[in-house]
Design an enzyme around this catalytic site. Structure first.
Site, PDB file in Angstrom:
ATOM      1  N   TYR A   1     -11.066   1.307  15.294  1.00 36.24           N
ATOM      2  CA  TYR A   1     -10.111   1.959  14.377  1.00 36.24           C
ATOM      3  C   TYR A   1     -10.093   3.472  14.626  1.00 36.24           C
ATOM      4  CZ  TYR A   1      -7.994   3.697   9.973  1.00 36.24           C
ATOM      5  OH  TYR A   1      -7.184   4.360   8.947  1.00 36.24           O
TER       6      TYR A   1
ATOM      7  N   GLY B   1       0.880  -1.285  -0.101  1.00 34.23           N
ATOM      8  CA  GLY B   1       0.022  -0.030   0.020  1.00 34.23           C
ATOM      9  C   GLY B   1       0.785   1.111   0.011  1.00 34.23           C
TER      10      GLY B   1
HETATM   11  N1  LIG Z   1      -6.568   2.749   2.901  1.00 38.67           N
HETATM   12  C1  LIG Z   1      -7.369   3.645   3.258  1.00 38.67           C
HETATM   13  O1  LIG Z   1      -8.371   4.117   3.021  1.00 38.67           O
HETATM   14  C2  LIG Z   1      -6.545   4.719   4.396  1.00 38.67           C
HETATM   15  C3  LIG Z   1      -7.207   5.726   4.900  1.00 38.67           C
HETATM   16  C4  LIG Z   1      -6.627   6.667   5.705  1.00 38.67           C
HETATM   17  C5  LIG Z   1      -5.797   6.429   6.231  1.00 38.67           C
HETATM   18  N2  LIG Z   1      -5.062   5.258   6.199  1.00 38.67           N
HETATM   19  C6  LIG Z   1      -3.804   4.941   6.729  1.00 38.67           C
HETATM   20  O2  LIG Z   1      -2.729   4.662   5.890  1.00 38.67           O
HETATM   21  C7  LIG Z   1      -1.654   3.641   6.542  1.00 38.67           C
HETATM   22  C8  LIG Z   1      -1.418   2.695   5.501  1.00 38.67           C
HETATM   23  O3  LIG Z   1      -2.432   1.892   5.019  1.00 38.67           O
HETATM   24  P1  LIG Z   1      -2.603   1.147   3.730  1.00 38.67           P
HETATM   25  O4  LIG Z   1      -3.839   1.692   3.139  1.00 38.67           O
HETATM   26  O5  LIG Z   1      -1.332   1.329   2.962  1.00 38.67           O
HETATM   27  O6  LIG Z   1      -2.850  -0.209   4.240  1.00 38.67           O
HETATM   28  P2  LIG Z   1      -1.965  -1.813   3.743  1.00 38.67           P
HETATM   29  O7  LIG Z   1      -1.964  -1.651   2.340  1.00 38.67           O
HETATM   30  O8  LIG Z   1      -2.910  -2.721   4.223  1.00 38.67           O
HETATM   31  O9  LIG Z   1      -0.934  -1.493   4.555  1.00 38.67           O
HETATM   32  C9  LIG Z   1      -0.789  -1.570   5.830  1.00 38.67           C
HETATM   33  C10 LIG Z   1       0.836  -1.978   6.174  1.00 38.67           C
HETATM   34  O10 LIG Z   1       0.914  -1.816   7.633  1.00 38.67           O
HETATM   35  C11 LIG Z   1       1.784  -3.166   8.022  1.00 38.67           C
HETATM   36  N3  LIG Z   1       1.160  -3.732   9.109  1.00 38.67           N
HETATM   37  C12 LIG Z   1      -0.035  -4.228   9.350  1.00 38.67           C
HETATM   38  N4  LIG Z   1      -0.020  -4.845  10.230  1.00 38.67           N
HETATM   39  C13 LIG Z   1       1.217  -4.799  10.968  1.00 38.67           C
HETATM   40  C14 LIG Z   1       1.812  -5.318  12.233  1.00 38.67           C
HETATM   41  N5  LIG Z   1       1.035  -5.898  13.095  1.00 38.67           N
HETATM   42  N6  LIG Z   1       3.126  -5.245  12.434  1.00 38.67           N
HETATM   43  C15 LIG Z   1       3.718  -4.482  11.435  1.00 38.67           C
HETATM   44  N7  LIG Z   1       3.431  -3.963  10.272  1.00 38.67           N
HETATM   45  C16 LIG Z   1       2.048  -4.115  10.155  1.00 38.67           C
HETATM   46  C17 LIG Z   1       1.386  -4.130   6.622  1.00 38.67           C
HETATM   47  O11 LIG Z   1       2.437  -4.869   6.559  1.00 38.67           O
HETATM   48  P3  LIG Z   1       2.535  -6.498   6.919  1.00 38.67           P
HETATM   49  O12 LIG Z   1       1.077  -7.155   6.595  1.00 38.67           O
HETATM   50  O13 LIG Z   1       3.462  -7.245   6.098  1.00 38.67           O
HETATM   51  O14 LIG Z   1       2.769  -6.685   8.065  1.00 38.67           O
HETATM   52  C18 LIG Z   1       1.445  -3.028   5.429  1.00 38.67           C
HETATM   53  O15 LIG Z   1       2.692  -2.980   5.045  1.00 38.67           O
HETATM   54  C19 LIG Z   1      -2.554   3.170   7.968  1.00 38.67           C
HETATM   55  O16 LIG Z   1      -1.968   3.858   8.991  1.00 38.67           O
HETATM   56  C20 LIG Z   1      -3.874   3.390   7.561  1.00 38.67           C
HETATM   57  O17 LIG Z   1      -4.477   3.817   8.818  1.00 38.67           O
HETATM   58  C21 LIG Z   1      -5.397   4.343   5.371  1.00 38.67           C
END
Ligand SMILES: NC(=O)c1ccc[n+]([C@@H]2O[C@H](COP(=O)([O-])OP(=O)(O)OC[C@H]3O[C@@H](n4cnc5c(N)ncnc54)[C@H](OP(=O)(O)O)[C@@H]3O)[C@@H](O)[C@H]2O)c1
Length: 279
Positions: A176, A37
């Protein structure tokens, strides 16, 4: 293919690569959640500018594949595979980070989102401990440990936060929203103290981003969402700017509606939810 709503809500942002190079070249940048992501996109974007990237997440093979691309792009990469749900693993990450000569930018990006009704949460206390551990306590612990290194580097802290932190709470998002809000409050509470140490603390409040995180939610398939590469560009722009935060252009309208329409929002939430419950 982007929809008309996406063009309107999320106009394409660009970054001056010259400016980005001047800001980050030669720097050490730690990114949590770099395996997928937004975090992965950030690592790829930065890797073109001669940096040392510390990529942290659980999926080790993804991190090693990313490290290879980063090194092909001319940057250095250190992989730290760790599960940030676990305090012992967070401590191990800290040991590795402490060995670095410097840390210039720390991007708190790893995150977990859960959308579940209160009824379904009743026997799932672990959903709250997990979201709190990852979205709140792990970055707090990491930042407490590396603040001296960031201070020595006059560094930056980037909190990858969510737009809903700025809006009235919504049903089914308790785990969340509470954990993201907790970290947002914690980091904004420290802002002045970090600034006095020469550290800039910044937050980006992202709208929906089309990543793995939202994929399980069927409803989101048709919602307008930002592309992860565009989210990464917005984070990079924030790093290059003097501003403390970044939000979508319409955030102020949404916040004003949330403030003045709070009572209406409560009524609407109750109306929608009450149809799912037999009293
Ligand atoms: N997508 C949205 O709509 C959105 C909107 C607003 C804010 N955000 C924020 O953006 C950030 C990135 O999210 P994303 O959308 O890119 O999601 P994503 O594609 O699911 O990526 C999440 C990342 O966090 C890592 N992660 C999850 N659980 C973990 C753990 N227990 N230990 C270490 N690493 C962990 C995952 O890697 P592994 O699974 O390899 O550990 C992955 O690299 C988050 O903080 C999210 O709250 C997202």
């Amino acid at each position: 293919m982007r929809t008309i709503a996406e063009h309107f809500l999320f106009p394409n942002a660009d970054i001056s690569h010259e400016r980005l190079r001047k800001t980050i070249s030669g720097k050490t940048i730690a990114i949590t959640g770099a395996s997928y992501g937004i975090g992965e996109e950030l690592a790829l974007l930065f890797s073109k500018h001669h940096v040392h990237l510390i990529v942290i997440a659980r999926t080790e093979n993804k991190l090693h594949a990313l490290a290879e691309t980063i090194s092909n792009n001319g940057s250095k990469c250190t992989v730290i595979a760790a599960d940030l749900y676990l305090e012992s693993e967070v401590e191990r990450v800290i040991e590795d980070l402490k060995k670095l000569d410097s840390i210039d930018i720390f991007i708190s990006n790893a995150g977990k989102s859960i959308n579940r009704s209160l009824e379904d949460f009743l026997d799932r206390y672990h959903d709250f401990t997990r979201t709190n551990s990852l979205n709140y306590l792990a970055p707090v612990r990491l930042l407490l440990a590396i603040t001296p290194q960031l201070r020595a580097a006059n560094g930056q802290i980037i909190n990858v936060s969510a737009m809903n932190v700025l809006l009235p709470p919504a049903p089914k998002w308790a785990a969340y929203q509470a954990s993201k809000t907790a970290f947002d409050q914690w980091s904004r509470s420290n802002w002045a103290e970090w600034k006095a140490m020469g550290i800039q603390a910044k937050s980006i409040y992202l709208p929906l981003v089309r990543t793995r995180m939202i994929a399980p939610n069927e409803n989101y398939k048709n919602y307008p969402a930002l592309q992860p590469g565009q989210a990464a560009i917005r984070v990079a722009r924030l790093i290059c700017s003097r501003s403390n935060s970044s939000k979508p252009w319409w955030a102020v309208v949404a916040q004003a509606a949330g403030f003045f329409g709070a009572a209406l929002w409560k009524k609407y939430s109750f109306y929608r939810i009450s149809r799912q419950y037999d009293k």
